[in-house]
Structure formats: structure tokens, C-alpha cells
Design an enzyme around this catalytic site. Structure first.
Site, PDB file in Angstrom:
ATOM      1  N   MET A  88       0.846  -1.201   0.000  1.00 54.69           N
ATOM      2  CA  MET A  88       0.000   0.000   0.000  1.00 54.69           C
ATOM      3  C   MET A  88       0.873   1.239   0.000  1.00 54.69           C
ATOM      4  SD  MET A  88      -3.114  -0.712   2.623  1.00 54.69           S
ATOM      5  CE  MET A  88      -2.168  -1.680   3.778  1.00 54.69           C
ATOM      6  N   ALA A  89       0.779   1.978  -1.094  1.00 53.94           N
ATOM      7  CA  ALA A  89       1.565   3.206  -1.210  1.00 53.94           C
ATOM      8  C   ALA A  89       1.225   4.143  -0.054  1.00 53.94           C
ATOM      9  CB  ALA A  89       1.250   3.881  -2.548  1.00 53.94           C
TER      10      ALA A  89
ATOM     11  N   CYS B 214      -2.307  -1.777 -10.104  1.00 49.79           N
ATOM     12  CA  CYS B 214      -2.498  -0.381  -9.698  1.00 49.79           C
ATOM     13  C   CYS B 214      -3.404   0.372 -10.674  1.00 49.79           C
ATOM     14  CB  CYS B 214      -1.160   0.335  -9.596  1.00 49.79           C
ATOM     15  SG  CYS B 214      -1.382   2.045  -9.114  1.00 49.79           S
TER      16      CYS B 214
ATOM     17  N   ASN C 294      -7.582 -11.474  -2.102  1.00 50.56           N
ATOM     18  CA  ASN C 294      -7.513 -10.111  -1.573  1.00 50.56           C
ATOM     19  C   ASN C 294      -8.810  -9.390  -1.907  1.00 50.56           C
ATOM     20  OD1 ASN C 294      -6.220  -7.101  -2.914  1.00 50.56           O
ATOM     21  ND2 ASN C 294      -6.333  -7.473  -0.739  1.00 50.56           N
ATOM     22  N   GLY C 295      -9.222  -8.521  -0.984  1.00 53.91           N
ATOM     23  CA  GLY C 295     -10.388  -7.688  -1.277  1.00 53.91           C
ATOM     24  C   GLY C 295     -11.475  -7.777  -0.234  1.00 53.91           C
ATOM     25  N   ASP C 296     -11.703  -6.635   0.448  1.00 57.77           N
ATOM     26  CA  ASP C 296     -12.831  -6.465   1.360  1.00 57.77           C
ATOM     27  C   ASP C 296     -12.746  -7.301   2.640  1.00 57.77           C
ATOM     28  OD1 ASP C 296     -13.693  -4.789  -0.600  1.00 57.77           O
ATOM     29  OD2 ASP C 296     -15.376  -6.019  -1.268  1.00 57.77           O
TER      30      ASP C 296
HETATM   31  C1  LIG Z   1      -3.838   3.532   0.251  1.00 58.44           C
HETATM   32  C2  LIG Z   1      -3.698   2.343  -0.665  1.00 58.44           C
HETATM   33  C3  LIG Z   1      -2.522   2.176  -1.364  1.00 58.44           C
HETATM   34  C4  LIG Z   1      -2.356   1.056  -2.211  1.00 58.44           C
HETATM   35  N1  LIG Z   1      -1.163   0.873  -2.844  1.00 58.44           N
HETATM   36  C5  LIG Z   1      -0.951  -0.283  -3.539  1.00 58.44           C
HETATM   37  C6  LIG Z   1       0.335  -0.592  -4.060  1.00 58.44           C
HETATM   38  O1  LIG Z   1       1.307   0.169  -3.901  1.00 58.44           O
HETATM   39  N2  LIG Z   1       0.476  -1.774  -4.744  1.00 58.44           N
HETATM   40  C7  LIG Z   1      -0.580  -2.642  -4.933  1.00 58.44           C
HETATM   41  O2  LIG Z   1      -0.413  -3.700  -5.547  1.00 58.44           O
HETATM   42  N3  LIG Z   1      -1.800  -2.361  -4.438  1.00 58.44           N
HETATM   43  C8  LIG Z   1      -2.001  -1.228  -3.728  1.00 58.44           C
HETATM   44  N4  LIG Z   1      -3.232  -1.003  -3.163  1.00 58.44           N
HETATM   45  C9  LIG Z   1      -4.299  -2.021  -3.319  1.00 58.44           C
HETATM   46  C10 LIG Z   1      -4.314  -2.974  -2.132  1.00 58.44           C
HETATM   47  O3  LIG Z   1      -3.100  -3.689  -2.038  1.00 58.44           O
HETATM   48  C11 LIG Z   1      -5.483  -3.978  -2.237  1.00 58.44           C
HETATM   49  O4  LIG Z   1      -5.344  -4.733  -3.412  1.00 58.44           O
HETATM   50  C12 LIG Z   1      -6.852  -3.290  -2.265  1.00 58.44           C
HETATM   51  O5  LIG Z   1      -6.911  -2.214  -1.347  1.00 58.44           O
HETATM   52  C13 LIG Z   1      -7.970  -4.294  -1.925  1.00 58.44           C
HETATM   53  O6  LIG Z   1      -7.770  -4.853  -0.658  1.00 58.44           O
HETATM   54  P1  LIG Z   1      -8.609  -4.402   0.651  1.00 58.44           P
HETATM   55  O7  LIG Z   1     -10.060  -4.549   0.321  1.00 58.44           O
HETATM   56  O8  LIG Z   1      -8.136  -5.323   1.749  1.00 58.44           O
HETATM   57  O9  LIG Z   1      -8.292  -2.958   0.906  1.00 58.44           O
HETATM   58  C14 LIG Z   1      -3.414   0.115  -2.357  1.00 58.44           C
HETATM   59  C15 LIG Z   1      -4.603   0.317  -1.649  1.00 58.44           C
HETATM   60  C16 LIG Z   1      -4.759   1.404  -0.806  1.00 58.44           C
HETATM   61  C17 LIG Z   1      -6.047   1.567  -0.049  1.00 58.44           C
END
Ligand SMILES: Cc1cc2nc3c(=O)[nH]c(=O)nc-3n(C[C@H](O)[C@H](O)[C@H](O)COP(=O)(O)O)c2cc1C
Length: 328
Positions: free
Chosen positions: A18-19, A102, A202-204
Site C-alpha cells: 500500500m503506497a 495499480c 484479496n479484497g474487502d
Molecule cells: C492507500 C492504498 C494504497 C495502495 N497501494 C498499492 C500498491 O502500492 N500496490 C498494490 O499492488 N496495491 C495497492 N493497493 C491495493 C491494495 O493492495 C489492495 O489490493 C486493495 O486495497 C484491496 O484490498 P482491501 O479490500 O483489503 O483494501 C493500495 C490500496 C490502498 C487503499
């Protein structure tokens, strides 16, 4: 299902790349609370290949974070290969992860991230080139496709496996969906069934119960958590309790939350320096850690005004010991 790097549990829990969030301090906190594997935020292959110091600094990690993957992105197979070689030589992470997910405009405009999903020969070329350039395992993170018309996660995942990906994470939304709608867990199930390499879902995932539900519904080899971990690294430990059929440990008390926030802040201070940027970047974590707490809005107001990490530490201590005094 065997992972290409060593993991402590059969069903590992991943802190997502996560960036601006999954930086070294937060990765260390999450490892401490039971994340089995962590991944860096995405790093530009162009920036790496040019040896830009700020970009190289983003890849630093400490041994306690292992196993760790460094995630790179880009649309030029030669530059991606060069970057993977440099990552391997300079940092020796446990694996190199390629970002094909991304959705951010400035990345996809140059066909990086999920932009690659429009051209599967490009995806294959990048994976092959990166595999040739590093002795480390190479994994990929994808979305379900570019848009609804090109939505075909099984086909995309099979092509990634064929090109040499050694594990794959699926975030089952398309690029055009960004973060809208629900992540389609049925697609994780379909991909997990179709592939021989480990598929990470991954997701939610918001709660420890969601981890169990995703495992049952999809038969994935592990799960990756992004937004659910914000201010809540305890999610990993609670999920592990459920996975091991133990009683789930209770939610953290306010004091525990503060102690962890403080530990996190001290790590940021040590690793990133007491600069204004560190403090500004850290404000979001404070917001997340203090969500739902007593007097949170007043506290957050104070925390959002900080210009240095030392100030934040003082505010936390004041809150913690101040409330201990008023409770005594
Ligand atoms: C703030 C933020 C930054 C993210 N940066 C990246 C990243 O650098 N590389 C990546 O593959 N996914 C990135 N994602 C996506 C997450 O890794 C993930 O795939 C997505 O949020 C879904 O998962 P979640 O429902 O658990 O949030 C980012 C998501 C968020 C919210």
C-alpha cells in the site's frame, strides 16, 4: 500449496502493498501482530533503474520484516528486468512482486500497473524478463481485468503462471471499478481452482471472520489484507486465532491502541527521521488508531496539528498517563 519462500503457517496472512501505508514502520508493527508476509509499497522500475536515492530509500527494510516482497511496477520489460536485478543485488528481499493491479492514472497512463492488463503479451514479457533477471521468486498481483469487457481473471492468471509467476494475488475488481462494488470472491475461487501456483485472495477483508469466510468460499492459499489493517494490526492475530480454532482474542483496549500507535510512531521516528514530512505522513495513522475512542475528535484535532513526531509522542503520553491519572 507450497509458497516459493518460507512462511510460518500453512495458510499465511499477508499485509498488502500500500503506497504511503505499508512502509517499514507499519510492516514491522503488522509482523509483530501476526502478519506472516509483508510487501513493500509499489516502487517505480524507472526510478530504481536510474538509481534515484529517494526511490531506493523506499525499499529499505529491517530483518524482522522478513519474509518480505518488494513490489515493482512499469511497462517496459527491459527496465523491469534491470530493476529486479538491482532490487535483488541491493536489498535481497524474499521475493519480487510485480504490480499489475495499480489503477492510479499516472501509472496506467504509461501502461504500468493494471494498464498492462490490456496487453497480455506485455504481461508475459515482463514476467519472463523479471524471472530471467533475478534468482529470487517472482510473484504477481493482478486485478480481474482492465474493464468489464476484458474481465477474465482466470485467463489472465493462467497466462501469468505460464510466463513463470510463482504465486499470484488476485484483487477481484477491474481497473475501471477502482474500489467500487464488492470484490468478487467467486473469481478468487475460480482462479485458485485453475492454477497450480498458490493463489492469494484479496479484497474487502474487514474482520477476522472475513478471513475464514474467504478461505472457505475460495479455497485460496492465503489472504492479503489492505484497508482492514488501517489502525488495526490486531486483525492478523485475531484471524490467526480463528484459523487455529482458538477463542478469538479480545479487541484492543484504548491503552493497547495507544501503546501500539506510540510504538509505531517511535519506529517512524527512528526509521524515517523527525522531519515534518514524517509527521504529516503519520497523521493518517493517528486518525485510524484513534477511530471510535473516547474524546477521539479532540485528540485527533491535536494530533492532526503536529509538525514533528516528538510532539505526537508527547500528546499520546499525555492522553495515556493523563487518563491513568484521572482513573486513579
Ligand atoms: C492507500 C492504498 C494504497 C495502495 N497501494 C498499492 C500498491 O502500492 N500496490 C498494490 O499492488 N496495491 C495497492 N493497493 C491495493 C491494495 O493492495 C489492495 O489490493 C486493495 O486495497 C484491496 O484490498 P482491501 O479490500 O483489503 O483494501 C493500495 C490500496 C490502498 C487503499
Amino acid at each position: 500449496m507450497d509458497f516459493p519462500y518460507s512462511v510460518a503457517h500453512d495458510f499465511p496472512l499477508f499485509l498488502a502493498p500500500m503506497a504511503g501505508v505499508s512502509e517499514s514502520p507499519f510492516r514491522q508493527i503488522c509482523r509483530g501482530y501476526g502478519a506472516d508476509v509483508v510487501v513493500s509499497e509499489f516502487i517505480s522500475s524507472v526510478g530504481i533503474s536510474l538509481g534515484i536515492e529517494r526511490v531506493l530509500a523506499e525499499m529499505r527494510f529491517e530483518p524482522v520484516e522478513r519474509p518480505i516482497g518488494i513490489q515493482i511496477y512499469g511497462a517496459d520489460a527491459t527496465i523491469m528486468a534491470q530493476a529486479a536485478g538491482m532490487v535483488t543485488e541491493l536489498f535481497e528481499p524474499d521475493f519480487v512482486d510485480i504490480n499489475f493491479g495499480c489503477p492510479v492514472k499516472k501509472v496506467v497512463r504509461n501502461n504500468g500497473g493494471s494498464g498492462c492488463l490490456k496487453d497480455m503479451s506485455l504481461v508475459r514479457g515482463i514476467i519472463r524478463a523479471v524471472r530471467d533477471a533475478t534468482s529470487l521468486p517472482v510473484t504477481v498481483k493482478i486485478r480481474s481485468g482492465w474493464d468489464e469487457t476484458q474481465r477474465d481473471p482466470v485467463e489472465i492468471a493462467l497466462r501469468c503462471q505460464e510466463a513463470g509467476a510463482q504465486a499470484l494475488t488476485l484483487h477481484p475488481r477491474t481497473r475501471t471499478q477502482m474500489y467500487q462494488g464488492a470484490a468478487n470472491w467467486d473469481e478468487i475461487a475460480a482462479v485458485a481452482q485453475a492454477l497450480e501456483i498458490p493463489v492469494i485472495g484479496n479484497g474487502d477483508i474487514r474482520t477476522p471472520e472475513d478471513v475464514l469466510a474467504m478461505r472457505t468460499q475460495t479455497n485460496c492459499a492465503g489472504v492479503m489484507i489492505a484497508r482492514g489493517s488501517f489502525g488495526n494490526p490486531w486483525l492478523f492475530a485475531q484471524a490467526r486465532d480463528l484459523l487455529e480454532a482458538r477463542a478469538k482474542r479480545p479487541d484492543p483496549t484504548p491503552a493497547e491502541r495507544f501503546n501500539t500507535a506510540l510504538e509505531h510512531a517511535r519506529l517512524a521516528l527512528r526509521l524515517q527521521g523527525d522531519t515534518r514530512t514524517t509527521a504529516l505522513e503519520f497523521r493518517k495513522h493517528f486518525g485510524w488508531y484513534t477511530k471510535g475512542l473516547r474524546d477521539a475528535s479532540e485528540l485527533r484535532q491535536r494530533l492532526f496539528a503536529i509538525e514533528s513526531m516528538a510532539e505526537a509522542e508527547a500528546i499520546f503520553c499525555d492522553y495515556l498517563y493523563g487518563s491513568a491519572r484521572s482513573a486513579a
